[in-house]
Design a protein around this motif. Structure first.
Motif: not given
Lengths: 101, 174, 619
Positions: C274-280, C317-335
Motif C-alpha cells: 500500500t505504501g509503495m502504491a501511495v508513493i508512486a 514514482l521510481a521508488v514507488g515501483v520498486g526501482s531505487v537505481t532508477a530513482a537515484i539515477n534520475h536524481l543525479l542527472v537531474h541535479a
C-alpha cells in the motif's frame, strides 16, 4: 475581717469601667485625662486590697510608685493639651484626625 | 462596723465618680473627683494602709487635681466655645454603657468562678516604720529610678509646653 | 585512505560556516567567498579520494557518542556506502560549482558573510542527512537544511515578500518534519535503536500492520522536504531567494532529501505494498500537476521550480515501483542539468537587466551565444531529448513502471508518459520565449561576470553524458550504477518493449516540441484565459489552503488571544488586583482618625480577653 475580697474587686471594677466609659465617650481632652486618672485609681485600689489580703507591703509600695508615675504622666499630658490647644484652638478630640486613611 | 463603713465609702466613691464623668463643666468634674479620692483614701485606711491613704490625698487630690484645675483655667476656653457644649448625648452613651455592662458581667462571672476570691480581707495595719523600711531597703533602686523619671517628666513637660518659638511668629528671626 | 578522514567531509563545511558566521563580517570581502568555496571543494576532493571506502557494504565510523541514555544510543557516526557516496559526490561537486558561481553572483551584495555562512552550514546539514548512520543525526541534518533554507530564501528580508516566502517554506516543511518525527520515535520504540543499518536488517520482525503507517509517515516527511503534494506550495514562492540558493537547494540538494530518505529506508518501505502504491501515486500525480502549472508560468525561475517539482515526482514514482537505481539515477542527472538551468537562469536575469518575466525577454541568443548553447543542453536534458542524460534516466523510470505489470503501475506509466510530453512542451516554450524572437524588454542588460558562465560547462557535460552512468544493456552499457548500488537488474525486459518505449518517448518528445515551436518561435503576445490563470496560480492550492487551514487557524488564534489571554488570564489576574484594591477600600474605612474610635478598639480587645478567660474557666 472586713469584707470579702470579691466585694473589693467589684468596687474596683466599677470604678475602672466608669473611667473607661469616660475615656470612650467624652470629647473634651481634659475629661478623657480625668477618665484615665479614675482608671489608675481603681488599679491602685486593687493593689492595696491585695496587699491587705496577703498581709504584705509590696502592694502598697507599688501604689506609691504608681502615684509618682501618674503625676509625671499627668504633667506631660497636660502640657501636651496646652500645646494642642495652641495648634488647633480647640480641645475637641474630633479635631485631631490627621491619621485618617 | 468596718464593713459598713466600707460599703458606704464605696457607694460614695462610685456615685462621685459617676457624677464626675458626666459633668459638662470640667471644673465641676474635678471637684467631684476630689470627693471620690477622699472616699478612696478612707477605704485605703480601712485596708490597713494609712501612709497610702495620706498620699492619696496629698498627691492625687492635692497635686494632680490642682494641676488639672490650673490647666483648665489656663486654657481660657470661652464659655461659648466650650468643648462638649452639649455633652455627648444618649446616642453616644448608650453603646458605651452597653459595652461597660457586658464587661462588668464578664468580670462578675470571672469572680464567681474563682474560688479564692471569697476570702475575707483580714484586719491589719501597716505602720509607716515598716513601710519606710520596705521602701528604702527592698525597693531602694526603684526609688532612685522613679526620681529620675520625675526629672524626665519635668523636662518633658517644660519642653512640650514651652512658649511658641519665634519661627511661628510672622516677624521671623533676624 | 584512513576512514577517520571521512569526518572532514562534514566538518570542513561546518568550520567554514562557523568561521564566516562569527567573524565573517570583519574579514576582508575578498576572503569570505574563497573560504567558503575552499571548504566545500575540500569536501569534494575528499569524497573523491575516499571513494574506495564505499564499495560493498561501505564503511561506518563513529566520531563520538552524542546521546546515550534510557536505552537510546545515538552517536555522531557516518555510514559511507555506495548510496551515500554517490549522493555525497554529487552534492559536494554541485555545491562547489554553485559556491564559485555565487561568488560572482553576490559580488555586489552587502552581506556576503551571512550568505556564505548559511550556504556552508547548509552543505554541512545536507551531508549530515546523506552520511548519517542513525536517524537522529539524519534528523539533525533534516532540520538544519530546513533552517538554512529559511535563512537563504529570506536572505533579502528587507522586502516583506521574501521573508514571507522563507517563513512559508519553513512552516510547510515543518509539517512534513512532524510526520518524520513521529515515524522516528515509533521506529525507536519498536526497535530500541535508531541506527539505520540495524533497523533495515530487522524490518522483517515487524508486525505487518505497523509497516504501512510507518511508511506513510516517512512519506509525509519526504513530501514536505521534496515539495510533493500536498506539501508543495512553498517551492514556487521559494524562488524569491538569490539564484545560487535556488540552484543549490531547490534543484540539487534539499528537495532530493526526501527521495534519499525513502531510498535509505527502502528495506522498510518496500515491505508495504500500500505504501509503495501511495508513493508512486503521489509522485506521478505531482509530476502531472507541476508540469501543467509550468506551462502557464511567466517568471523564469518559477517555470524551473515547477519543473523541479515534476521531476522529483518522477523520482518518487521510481521508488514507488520498486526501482531505487532508477530513482537515484534520475536524481543525479537531474541535479546536474537542473543546477545548470538555474544558474543559467540567473545569468539570463542578469543579462536582461534584473528582469524575471520571460514575456519581457527574447532574442537573448544573439546577446550571448555561449549561454544559449549551455542552456540548450539543459533544456534538452529536461525535455528528454533522445540519448541525452535526461532521456536515459526518465526512460529507466518509465520502463520500471511499465514492466511491473499491475494495473496501477500501468496507469501511472501512462501519466508519466503524458507528463513527459508536457515537460517537453514547457521546456521548449521557455527556450523559445527567452532566446528567440525579438527582445521585448525595456532594460539594458548588465555585463556577465565570467564566474557566472564558466561554472556551467562542467554541469552541461555531466548532464549530456549522464546516460553513461547507467547505460542499459540494450545500448551496450554495463549498468554501472545498478551494480554499484548493489541491485543489478536480474531480468532483462523484452527487446520489443524496450524499443517500443524508446520510440514512444521520442514521439512524445517531438509532440511536445512541435506546438511549442509553432506557438512561441515568434511570440507576439498571449491572451489571458481562465485556464491559464488557473494554471498560473498552481491550481489555486494556495487559496484552498488559505480557506481550509489558515482561516480557521487564525480564527482560533484570535479567539485564544481575545477570549483566552485578554479575557480569561488578564481578567483573572487584573480582576484579583482590582478586587484587592476594592476590599482595601473597605478596610480603609476603619482608619477613621478618630481617637475615640481607636480607644474603643482597646475596650473591645479587653472584652475579647475576658471572654476568652471565661470560656477557659467554664470549660
Amino acid at each position: 475581717m472586713i469584707v470579702p475580697f470579691q466585694h473589693l474587686l467589684i468596687l474596683a471594677s466599677l470604678l475602672f469601667l466608669l473611667g473607661l466609659m469616660a475615656v470612650l465617650v467624652r470629647r473634651n481632652l481634659i475629661m478623657i485625662l480625668i477618665g484615665v486618672e479614675v482608671m489608675l485609681n481603681a488599679a491602685g485600689l486593687v493593689l492595696v486590697g491585695a496587699s491587705a489580703l496577703w498581709q504584705q507591703l509590696d502592694g502598697q509600695v507599688i501604689v506609691i510608685f504608681l502615684m509618682a508615675l501618674t503625676s509625671a504622666e499627668v504633667s506631660i499630658s497636660l502640657a501636651m493639651v496646652v500645646y494642642l490647644n495652641r495648634r488647633k484652638k480647640t480641645i475637641d478630640i474630633r479635631a485631631f484626625d490627621e491619621l485618617r486613611g | 462596723m468596718a464593713s459598713w463603713l466600707f460599703y458606704i465609702l464605696g457607694t460614695v466613691a462610685v456615685v462621685a465618680t459617676a457624677m464626675a464623668v458626666t459633668r459638662r463643666n470640667p471644673v465641676h468634674a474635678v471637684i467631684y473627683l476630689v470627693n471620690s479620692f477622699f472616699a478612696l483614701a478612707l477605704i485605703f485606711y480601712l485596708l490597713g494602709a494609712p501612709l497610702v491613704a495620706a498620699w492619696e490625698v496629698i498627691i492625687y487630690a492635692g497635686a494632680i487635681m490642682v494641676l488639672f484645675l490650673f490647666i483648665i483655667m489656663m486654657l481660657e476656653l470661652s464659655p461659648g466655645e466650650e468643648a462638649d457644649r452639649q455633652g455627648p448625648g444618649p446616642l453616644q452613651w448608650l453603646p458605651v454603657l452597653l459595652l461597660g455592662g457586658v464587661l462588668l458581667v464578664c468580670i462578675l462571672l470571672l469572680l464567681q468562678l474563682d474560688p479564692a476570691s471569697g476570702q475575707e480581707l483580714p484586719r491589719w495595719y501597716a505602720s509607716p516604720r515598716d513601710f519606710g523600711y520596705a521602701l528604702f531597703h527592698k525597693y531602694a533602686l526603684a526609688v532612685e529610678v522613679v526620681s529620675f523619671q520625675l526629672l524626665f517628666a519635668a523636662v518633658g513637660a517644660f519642653y512640650v509646653g514651652r512658649a511658641a518659638s519665634r519661627k511661628e511668629q510672622p516677624g521671623g528671626e533676624q | 585512505m584512513d576512514s577517520r578522514l571521512l569526518f572532514l567531509l562534514i566538518l570542513l563545511p561546518l568550520a567554514g560556516g562557523v568561521v564566516n558566521a562569527c567573524v565573517g563580517c570583519r574579514l576582508p570581502r575578498k576572503l569570505v567567498a574563497p573560504l567558503a568555496i575552499g571548504t566545500v571543494l575540500g569536501s569534494f576532493i575528499l569524497s573523491l579520494s575516499c571513494w574506495s571506502l564505499a564499495a560493498g557494504s561501505g564503511t561506518q565510523v563513529t566520531l563520538f557518542p552524542w546521546l546515550s541514555s534510557a536505552g537510546l544510543q545515538a552517536d555522531i557516526g557516518l555510514l559511507f556506502d555506495p548510496l551515500s557516496a554517490s549522493m555525497c559526490l554529487m552534492v559536494t561537486g554541485v555545491a562547489s560549482l554553485i559556491h564559485i558561481y555565487a561568488a560572482g553572483y553576490m559580488a555586489h551584495d552587502e552581506n556576503p558573510a551571512r550568505f556564505f555562512a548559511l550556504l556552508n552550514l547548509f552543505v554541512f546539514a545536507m551531508l549530515c542527512i546523506i552520511l548519517a548512520d542513525n536517524l537522529l543525526l539524519l534528523f539533525l541534518g533534516w532540520e538544519g537544511v530546513g533552517f538554512c533554507s529559511y535563512g537563504l530564501i529570506g536572505f533579502w528580508y528587507e522586502k516583506p515578500e521574501n521573508a514571507l516566502a522563507g517563513r512559508k517554506a519553513f512552516i510547510v516543511t515543518r509539517i512534513g518534519d512532524l510526520f518524520f518525527t513521529i515515524a522516528l520515535l515509533w521506529l525507536f520504540s519498536l526497535f530500541g535503536t535508531v541506527e539505520i543499518t540495524a533497523i533495515n536488517q530487522r524490518v522483517l520482525e515487524l508486525d505487518p500492520g505497523v509497516i504501512t503507517p510507518l511508511v506513510l509517515l516517512l512519506l509525509g516527511g519526504a513530501c514536505g522536504k521534496s515539495a510533493q503534494m500536498p506539501l508543495m506550495t512553498w517551492l514556487p514562492d521559494a524562488m524569491a531567494g538569490p539564484t545560487p540558493v535556488s540552484a543549490l537547494i531547490h534543484a540539487a540538494t534539499m528537495v532530493t532529501a526526501g527521495v534519499y530518505l525513502l531510498c535509505r529506508m527502502f528495506p522498510l518501505v518496500s515491505l508495504s505494498a500500500t505504501g509503495m502504491a501511495v508513493i508512486a501515486c503521489v509522485g506521478a500525480f505531482t509530476a502531472l500537476y507541476a508540469a501543467s502549472c509550468a506551462v502557464a508560468q511567466r517568471e523564469i525561475k518559477r517555470v524551473l521550480a515547477y519543473s523541479t517539482m515534476s521531476q522529483i515526482g518522477y523520482m518518487f514514482l521510481a521508488v514507488g515501483v520498486g526501482s531505487v537505481t532508477a530513482a537515484i539515477n534520475h536524481l543525479l542527472v537531474h541535479a546536474f542539468f537542473k543546477a545548470l538551468l538555474f544558474m543559467g537562469a540567473g545569468a539570463l536575469i542578469h543579462l536582461a537587466g534584473d528582469e524575471n518575466d520571460i514575456y519581457k525577454m527574447g532574442g537573448l541568443r544573439k546577446k550571448n551565444p555561449l549561454l544559449f548553447g549551455l542552456f540548450l543542453v539543459g533544456i534538452l536534458c529536461l525535455a528528454g531529448a533522445p540519448f541525452s542524460g535526461g532521456f536515459f534516466s526518465k526512460d529507466a523510470i518509465l520502463l520500471a513502471a511499465f514492466s511491473r505489470g499491475d494495473g496501477l503501475a500501468a496507469c501511472l506509466w501512462g501519466v508519466g508518459v503524458f507528463t513527459a510530453g508536457l515537460t517537453s512542451f514547457y521546456s521548449f516554450r521557455l527556450l523559445y520565449l527567452v532566446f528567440f524572437g525579438e527582445y521585448r524588454g525595456e532594460h539594458a542588460g548588465h555585463k556577465l561576470s565570467p564566474l557566472l558562465i564558466w561554472t556551467l560547462p562542467p554541469l552541461a557535460l555531466l548532464g549530456l553524458f549522464g546516460g553513461l552512468l547507467n547505460l542499459p544493456h540494450l545500448y551496450g552499457g554495463h549498468e554501472m550504477l545498478s551494480h554499484w548500488l548493489g541491485s543489478p537488474s536480474t531480468t532483462e525486459p523484452p527487446f520489443v518493449t524496450e524499443i517500443g518505449l524508446l520510440v514512444l518517448m521520442s514521439l512524445f518528445f517531438i509532440a511536445g516540441w512541435l506546438p511549442a515551436h509553432l506557438l512561441y518561435r515568434n511570440f507576439t503576445g498571449e491572451k489571458d484565459a481562465p485556464w491559464r490563470r488557473f494554471l498560473l496560480q498552481g491550481w489555486r492550492f494556495d487559496a484552498l489552503y488559505e480557506q481550509l487551514i489558515l482561516r480557521p487557524y487564525r480564527f482560533i488564534a484570535q479567539f485564544c488571544w481575545i477570549a483566552g489571554d485578554r479575557g480569561l488570564i488578564d481578567g483573572v489576574v487584573e480582576g484579583i488586583g482590582r478586587t484587592m484594591l476594592h476590599w482595601g477600600g473597605y478596610i480603609r474605612l476603619l482608619a477613621t482618625g478618630q481617637i475615640s474610635f481607636y480607644l474603643q478598639g482597646f475596650a473591645w480587645g479587653l472584652l475579647l480577653m475576658l471572654g476568652w478567660l471565661l470560656l477557659k474557666a467554664a470549660v
